[in-house]
Design a protein around this motif. Structure first.
Motif, PDB file in Angstrom:
ATOM      1  N   SER A  74      -2.847   2.611 -13.282  1.00 15.70           N
ATOM      2  CA  SER A  74      -4.591   3.096 -12.204  1.00 15.70           C
ATOM      3  C   SER A  74      -4.591   3.189 -11.169  1.00 15.70           C
ATOM      4  CB  SER A  74      -5.548   4.090 -13.304  1.00 15.70           C
ATOM      5  OG  SER A  74      -6.182   3.419 -13.403  1.00 15.70           O
ATOM      6  N   PRO A  75      -4.932   3.771 -10.294  1.00 18.94           N
ATOM      7  CA  PRO A  75      -6.005   3.114  -8.744  1.00 18.94           C
ATOM      8  C   PRO A  75      -6.763   2.384  -8.910  1.00 18.94           C
ATOM      9  CG  PRO A  75      -4.820   5.269  -7.978  1.00 18.94           C
ATOM     10  CD  PRO A  75      -4.560   5.078  -9.813  1.00 18.94           C
ATOM     11  N   GLY A  76      -7.634   2.903  -9.991  1.00 19.43           N
ATOM     12  CA  GLY A  76      -9.672   2.411 -10.063  1.00 19.43           C
ATOM     13  C   GLY A  76      -9.113   1.198 -10.822  1.00 19.43           C
ATOM     14  N   GLN A  77      -8.126   0.756 -11.776  1.00 19.71           N
ATOM     15  CA  GLN A  77      -7.728   0.067 -12.797  1.00 19.71           C
ATOM     16  C   GLN A  77      -7.533  -1.713 -11.629  1.00 19.71           C
ATOM     17  OE1 GLN A  77      -4.822   0.374 -15.363  1.00 19.71           O
ATOM     18  NE2 GLN A  77      -6.078   2.096 -16.920  1.00 19.71           N
ATOM     19  N   LEU A  78      -6.710  -1.004 -10.979  1.00 22.04           N
ATOM     20  CA  LEU A  78      -6.150  -1.752  -9.970  1.00 22.04           C
ATOM     21  C   LEU A  78      -7.693  -2.780  -9.089  1.00 22.04           C
ATOM     22  CD1 LEU A  78      -4.236  -3.857  -8.508  1.00 22.04           C
ATOM     23  CD2 LEU A  78      -3.604  -2.087  -6.949  1.00 22.04           C
ATOM     24  N   ILE A  79      -8.249  -1.545  -8.305  1.00 21.32           N
ATOM     25  CA  ILE A  79      -9.414  -1.870  -7.335  1.00 21.32           C
ATOM     26  C   ILE A  79     -10.070  -2.588  -8.527  1.00 21.32           C
ATOM     27  CG2 ILE A  79     -11.609  -0.780  -6.602  1.00 21.32           C
ATOM     28  CD1 ILE A  79      -9.857   1.593  -6.050  1.00 21.32           C
ATOM     29  N   ALA A  80     -10.890  -2.742  -9.760  1.00 24.21           N
ATOM     30  CA  ALA A  80     -11.137  -3.486 -10.470  1.00 24.21           C
ATOM     31  C   ALA A  80     -11.062  -4.666 -10.288  1.00 24.21           C
ATOM     32  CB  ALA A  80     -11.364  -2.875 -11.846  1.00 24.21           C
ATOM     33  N   ALA A  81      -9.593  -5.238 -11.125  1.00 19.02           N
ATOM     34  CA  ALA A  81      -9.111  -6.611 -10.890  1.00 19.02           C
ATOM     35  C   ALA A  81      -9.281  -7.432  -9.622  1.00 19.02           C
ATOM     36  CB  ALA A  81      -7.546  -6.405 -11.225  1.00 19.02           C
ATOM     37  N   ARG A  82      -9.472  -5.973  -8.686  1.00 18.50           N
ATOM     38  CA  ARG A  82      -9.290  -6.920  -7.314  1.00 18.50           C
ATOM     39  C   ARG A  82     -10.866  -7.415  -6.973  1.00 18.50           C
ATOM     40  NH1 ARG A  82      -5.850  -8.764  -3.396  1.00 18.50           N
ATOM     41  NH2 ARG A  82      -6.968  -7.607  -2.059  1.00 18.50           N
ATOM     42  N   LEU A 119       0.816  -1.558   0.225  1.00 18.43           N
ATOM     43  CA  LEU A 119      -0.049  -0.217   0.100  1.00 18.43           C
ATOM     44  C   LEU A 119       1.062   1.329  -0.145  1.00 18.43           C
ATOM     45  CD1 LEU A 119      -2.812  -1.018   2.568  1.00 18.43           C
ATOM     46  CD2 LEU A 119      -3.296  -1.260  -0.106  1.00 18.43           C
ATOM     47  N   PRO A 120       1.979   1.292   0.886  1.00 10.55           N
ATOM     48  CA  PRO A 120       3.022   2.382   0.705  1.00 10.55           C
ATOM     49  C   PRO A 120       3.093   3.092  -0.492  1.00 10.55           C
ATOM     50  CG  PRO A 120       3.059   1.152   2.422  1.00 10.55           C
ATOM     51  CD  PRO A 120       2.338   0.609   1.650  1.00 10.55           C
ATOM     52  N   THR A 121       3.401   1.645  -1.418  1.00  8.39           N
ATOM     53  CA  THR A 121       4.619   2.031  -2.772  1.00  8.39           C
ATOM     54  C   THR A 121       3.632   2.321  -3.344  1.00  8.39           C
ATOM     55  OG1 THR A 121       5.946   0.282  -1.797  1.00  8.39           O
ATOM     56  CG2 THR A 121       5.606   0.911  -4.191  1.00  8.39           C
ATOM     57  N   LEU A 122       2.307   2.002  -3.523  1.00  8.95           N
ATOM     58  CA  LEU A 122       0.769   2.649  -4.189  1.00  8.95           C
ATOM     59  C   LEU A 122       0.586   3.763  -4.348  1.00  8.95           C
ATOM     60  CD1 LEU A 122      -1.632  -0.418  -3.812  1.00  8.95           C
ATOM     61  CD2 LEU A 122       0.773  -0.571  -5.980  1.00  8.95           C
ATOM     62  N   VAL A 123       1.215   4.177  -3.040  1.00 12.29           N
ATOM     63  CA  VAL A 123       1.051   5.940  -2.797  1.00 12.29           C
ATOM     64  C   VAL A 123       2.122   6.501  -4.303  1.00 12.29           C
ATOM     65  CG1 VAL A 123       1.062   8.178  -1.503  1.00 12.29           C
ATOM     66  CG2 VAL A 123      -0.216   5.508  -0.743  1.00 12.29           C
ATOM     67  N   ARG A 124       3.180   5.921  -3.592  1.00 12.57           N
ATOM     68  CA  ARG A 124       3.523   6.822  -4.474  1.00 12.57           C
ATOM     69  C   ARG A 124       4.724   6.831  -5.798  1.00 12.57           C
ATOM     70  NH1 ARG A 124       7.356   4.474  -0.044  1.00 12.57           N
ATOM     71  NH2 ARG A 124       7.534   2.986  -1.214  1.00 12.57           N
ATOM     72  N   GLN A 125       3.865   5.554  -6.771  1.00 11.92           N
ATOM     73  CA  GLN A 125       3.546   4.908  -8.115  1.00 11.92           C
ATOM     74  C   GLN A 125       2.714   5.619  -9.199  1.00 11.92           C
ATOM     75  OE1 GLN A 125       5.700   1.540  -8.834  1.00 11.92           O
ATOM     76  NE2 GLN A 125       7.445   1.812  -7.089  1.00 11.92           N
ATOM     77  N   LEU A 126       1.459   5.136  -8.064  1.00  9.74           N
ATOM     78  CA  LEU A 126       0.094   5.010  -8.806  1.00  9.74           C
ATOM     79  C   LEU A 126      -0.718   6.635  -8.496  1.00  9.74           C
ATOM     80  CD1 LEU A 126      -1.312   1.355  -9.024  1.00  9.74           C
ATOM     81  CD2 LEU A 126      -0.434   2.790 -10.130  1.00  9.74           C
ATOM     82  N   HIS A 127       0.333   6.749  -6.245  1.00  8.76           N
ATOM     83  CA  HIS A 127      -0.681   8.357  -6.461  1.00  8.76           C
ATOM     84  C   HIS A 127      -1.943   7.567  -5.902  1.00  8.76           C
ATOM     85  CE1 HIS A 127       2.474  10.008  -8.346  1.00  8.76           C
ATOM     86  NE2 HIS A 127       2.430  10.178  -9.463  1.00  8.76           N
ATOM     87  N   ALA A 128      -2.629   6.751  -5.690  1.00  9.11           N
ATOM     88  CA  ALA A 128      -3.223   6.903  -4.726  1.00  9.11           C
ATOM     89  C   ALA A 128      -3.950   7.084  -3.038  1.00  9.11           C
ATOM     90  CB  ALA A 128      -3.004   5.105  -4.593  1.00  9.11           C
ATOM     91  N   SER A 129      -5.248   7.625  -3.491  1.00  9.55           N
ATOM     92  CA  SER A 129      -5.794   8.844  -2.305  1.00  9.55           C
ATOM     93  C   SER A 129      -5.605   7.162  -1.522  1.00  9.55           C
ATOM     94  CB  SER A 129      -7.006   9.197  -2.238  1.00  9.55           C
ATOM     95  OG  SER A 129      -7.694   7.877  -2.742  1.00  9.55           O
ATOM     96  N   ASN A 130      -6.089   8.071   0.041  1.00 12.00           N
ATOM     97  CA  ASN A 130      -6.040   6.499   1.212  1.00 12.00           C
ATOM     98  C   ASN A 130      -7.589   6.143   0.930  1.00 12.00           C
ATOM     99  OD1 ASN A 130      -4.206   8.030   3.441  1.00 12.00           O
ATOM    100  ND2 ASN A 130      -5.330  10.043   3.883  1.00 12.00           N
ATOM    101  N   SER A 131      -8.685   6.820   0.594  1.00 11.42           N
ATOM    102  CA  SER A 131      -9.869   6.026  -0.008  1.00 11.42           C
ATOM    103  C   SER A 131      -9.654   5.020  -0.662  1.00 11.42           C
ATOM    104  CB  SER A 131     -10.699   7.095  -0.617  1.00 11.42           C
ATOM    105  OG  SER A 131     -11.732   6.400  -0.702  1.00 11.42           O
ATOM    106  N   GLN A 142      -7.950   1.677   0.444  1.00 13.80           N
ATOM    107  CA  GLN A 142      -8.559   1.450   1.503  1.00 13.80           C
ATOM    108  C   GLN A 142      -9.775  -0.028   0.470  1.00 13.80           C
ATOM    109  OE1 GLN A 142     -11.885   3.575   3.949  1.00 13.80           O
ATOM    110  NE2 GLN A 142     -12.822   1.775   4.308  1.00 13.80           N
ATOM    111  N   TRP A 143      -9.892   1.124  -0.902  1.00 19.03           N
ATOM    112  CA  TRP A 143     -10.577   0.094  -1.406  1.00 19.03           C
ATOM    113  C   TRP A 143     -10.115  -0.989  -2.568  1.00 19.03           C
ATOM    114  CZ3 TRP A 143     -15.438  -1.294  -1.180  1.00 19.03           C
ATOM    115  CH2 TRP A 143     -16.477  -0.366  -0.808  1.00 19.03           C
ATOM    116  N   VAL A 144      -8.896  -0.688  -2.306  1.00 19.69           N
ATOM    117  CA  VAL A 144      -7.637  -1.881  -2.801  1.00 19.69           C
ATOM    118  C   VAL A 144      -7.813  -3.248  -2.248  1.00 19.69           C
ATOM    119  CG1 VAL A 144      -5.422  -2.622  -3.519  1.00 19.69           C
ATOM    120  CG2 VAL A 144      -5.947   0.460  -4.370  1.00 19.69           C
ATOM    121  N   VAL A 145      -7.546  -3.099  -1.073  1.00 22.36           N
ATOM    122  CA  VAL A 145      -7.658  -3.991   0.398  1.00 22.36           C
ATOM    123  C   VAL A 145      -9.366  -4.677  -0.181  1.00 22.36           C
ATOM    124  CG1 VAL A 145      -8.035  -5.165   2.201  1.00 22.36           C
ATOM    125  CG2 VAL A 145      -6.240  -3.100   1.619  1.00 22.36           C
TER     126      VAL A 145
END
Length: 522
Positions: free
Chosen positions: A93-101, A29-41, A44-47
C-alpha cells in the motif's frame, strides 16, 4: 597509507547508495499509480518522506557520530537504510511504502555525514583531503544522475519492487567494506549529549522542510505556509539561544562567524537549489515535449553526471592551487550562464545543443560543490567533523528542496496563467481543468482528442500547453540564473581564497568584514 585507497572506496560506495536512492524512485511513480493506486499526494510523499526525515535527522546524527563513533554510526545507518529499503519492496500500500521511505531517510541521515567526516579524519593533509572530497563530490553527482537510468532499467526488467530490493545488497557490500577497512574515530573530548539541541534542531529543520514541500500546494502566502515559517523562526531562535547558553553545545555557532564556513555553505545550498529546480523541469521537458521515455531521459542526463564528476575532482585540486574564491565563483557563474542559455530551449532544440548546455551545468556544479565542501570541512576541527559534515548535508538538502518548491512554483503559476489565455474560447470546463493539471495531462488530453476525431481541437490544446510550458520553463530558468549569479558575486565578495589556521581542538574564526590573512587574500 596502503589502506587509504580501500578506505576511500568503502566510503564512496556508502555515499553512492544514499545519493542513488534520492532519484532512483522517481521513475517508478507512474507504476505506483497503476499497481498501488497511489494518489498524487501519496506519490509526492513517497519522494518527500525520505527527504523530510533525512533533513530533519542529519544534524543530530552528525553530532551523535562525533560523540559515539563515526564508523559505528555509518554501519548502523547502512543497516537501517538497507533493511528499510528491502521492506519497502515488500509493501502493498502507499502508506506502508511512505513509512518505509521515512525510515530510509533516517538511515541516510546516519550514513551521509559520517562518510564525509571519516574522509576528513583519514585524509588530514589539505591536498589529499581536497582530492578525496573531489572524489566524494564526483560520486555524489554520478549517483544522482544514474538514479533515473538504473531505476528505468530495473523497472523495465523486473518491476518497481526491484528498485527497492536493489539498494539492500549495495548497502550490505558497503557495510562489509567499511567494517573491514575503515578506522573508527570520534571526538576524544565528547561532552554529554545536548538533548535540547537535538530536539530543537530536528524540529526546526523538519518544520522548515515540511513547510517548503507543502508551500506550492497551499500557496506561499497562505496562512498555513506563513504559520510554518513563523514556527521555524521561533524554533531557530530557541535553538540559537540554547546553543549559546549551554556550555556543551551540539553545534559550535562560532563557526558561522567564519566567512569561509558560512559563504561556502551558502554556495553549496545555491548550487543545489538551481540544480534540483532544473532536474525537476528538464525531466518534464524531455518526456512530454521531446517524447523520450523514462530510461531514455535518464541516459540523456549523462552529460551532467560526467562533467560533475570530472569538474568535482578538478575543482577541489584547483581550489588548493588558485584559491577557493575564484573556483567557486567561476562555478556559480557557469551555472548562471547555463540557465540563461537553456532558457532559449524550444521543442525543436536539438539534443546536441541540450547536451552542450548540460556540459556547462555539470562543470559549474562540480567547480562549486566540491571546493565549497572542502572549504567547509577545512574550517571545522577534526573532532567536530561529524556535525560539520551534517551542516554541509543540511544545506544541500535545504537548497534542493527549496529549489524544487520555488522554481516549481514559478513554473506552475506561469504555466497556469498562460494556459488560461492560450486555450480556445468556449472549451468545455472539464477539458480545461484537465489541461491545467500539468503539461503531461494536457498533452495526453490532446492525443485523446485527436484519436476521438477532433484534430483541430487537439492541435489547439497541444499548442496552448506547449506555449504555456515554455512560458513557465523560461521564467523559472531565469530565476535560477539570477540566484546563481548572486551566489557568484557573494563568493567573490565574501569567500576567502585560502583557509585560516585550524587546530584539532579549535577553529580560528574570522568575523565578516575583517581583512583576510595575507595567505587568504586572492
Amino acid at each position: 597509507m596502503k589502506r587509504k585507497p580501500l578506505i576511500l572506496v568503502s566510503l564512496l560506495l556508502a555515499a553512492f547508495v544514499i545519493n542513488l536512492d534520492t532519484t532512483i524512485v522517481n521513475v517508478a511513480l507512474p507504476t505506483l499509480v497503476r499497481q498501488l493506486h497511489a494518489s498524487n499526494s501519496q506519490l509526492q510523499w513517497v519522494v518527500d518522506a525520505f527527504n523530510l526525515l533525512f533533513a530533519a535527522s542529519v544534524l543530530a546524527a552528525g553530532s551523535l557520530s562525533d560523540r559515539f563513533g563515526r564508523k559505528g554510526m555509518l554501519l548502523a545507518g547502512l543497516s537501517v537504510f538497507g533493511a528499510a529499503s528491502f521492506v519497502g519492496g515488500l509493501t502493498d500500500s502507499p502508506g506502508q511504502l511512505i513509512a518505509a521511505r521515512a525510515v530510509m531517510g533516517v538511515g541516510a541521515a546516519m550514513v551521509f555525514p559520517s562518510t564525509l567526516s571519516l574522509i576528513t579524519n583519514v585524509f588530514t593533509q589539505r591536498r589529499e583531503r581536497a582530492l578525496a572530497i573531489g572524489f566524494w563530490g564526483a560520486i555524489t553527482g554520478v549517483a544522482i544522475a544514474l538514479g533515473p537510468i538504473v531505476g528505468g532499467w530495473l523497472l523495465e526488467a523486473s518491476g518497481w519492487r526491484s528498485i527497492f530490493f536493489a539498494m539492500t545488497p549495495i548497502a550490505a557490500i558497503a557495510g562489509v567494506l567499511v567494517a573491514g577497512y575503515v578506522p573508527t574515530s570520534r571526538d576524544p573530548h565528547a561532552p554529554r549529549t545536548d538533548r535540547a539541541g537535538f530536539a530543537l534542531s530536528t524540529a526546526m529543520i523538519g518544520v522548515l522542510v515540511y513547510t517548503i514541500i507543502e508551500a506550492p500546494n497551499h500557496g506561499w502566502g497562505s496562512a498555513r505556509t506563513l504559520a510554518g515559517l513563523a514556527l521555524t523562526a521561533v524554533l531557530a531562535g530557541a535553538f540559537v539561544a540554547w546553543e549559546r547558553r549551554t556550555d556543551r553545545p551540539m553545534l559550535d555557532l562560532s563557526l558561522f562567524g567564519n566567512p569561509r564556513f558560512t559563504t561556502a555553505s551558502v554556495s553549496v545550498g545555491i548550487s543545489f537549489f538551481a540544480l534540483s529546480g532544473f532536474i525537476f523541469l528538464v525531466t518534464q521537458y524531455f518526456q512530454f515535449l521531446k517524447g523520450y521515455g523514462p530510461l531514455s531521459t535518464g541516459v540523456r542526463l549523462l552529460p551532467v553526471a560526467t562533467f560533475v564528476a570530472v569538474s568535482s575532482i578538478l575543482g577541489a585540486r584547483l581550489a588548493v592551487r588558485v584559491g577557493t574564491k575564484m573556483v567557486v565563483a567561476s562555478g556559480l557563474f557557469l551555472m548562471a550562464v547555463f540557465y540563461v542559455w537553456v532558457a532559449t530551449a524550444a521543442t525543436a532544440t536539438s539534443y546536441g545543443t541540450i547536451a552542450a548546455q548540460m556540459v556547462v551545468l555539470g562543470t559549474g556544479m562540480g567547480l562549486t560543490s566540491a571546493p565549497a565542501t572542502e572549504a567547509i570541512m577545512g574550517v571545522v576541527p577534526k573532532a567536530k567533523a561529524g556535525v560539520g559534515s551534517a551542516v554541509n548535508d543540511a544545506t544541500r538538502l535545504l537548497g534542493g528542496t527549496l529549489g524544487v518548491a520555488v522554481i516549481g512554483s514559478v513554473y506552475a503559476s506561469l504555466y497556469a496563467s498562460h494556459l488560461t489565455s492560450a486555450l480556445p474560447k468556449g472549451l468545455p470546463a472539464g477539458i480545461a481543468r484537465t489541461a491545467h493539471e500539468s503539461v503531461g495531462a494536457a498533452l495526453t488530453l490532446s492525443s485523446s482528442l485527436f484519436r476521438a476525431g477532433h484534430p483541430a481541437l487537439a492541435e489547439a490544446v497541444h499548442n496552448a500547453a506547449s506555449s504555456a510550458f515554455f512560458n513557465g520553463f523560461h521564467a523559472a530558468n531565469y530565476v535560477a540564473a539570477g540566484v546563481a549569479a548572486v551566489g557568484a558575486v557573494m563568493a567573490l565578495a565574501l569567500l576567502p581564497a585560502q583557509p585560516p589556521v585550524v587546530t584539532d581542538d579549535a577553529v580560528e574564526t574570522q568575523p565578516f568584514g575583517s581583512p583576510a590573512p595575507a595567505a587568504a587574500r586572492s
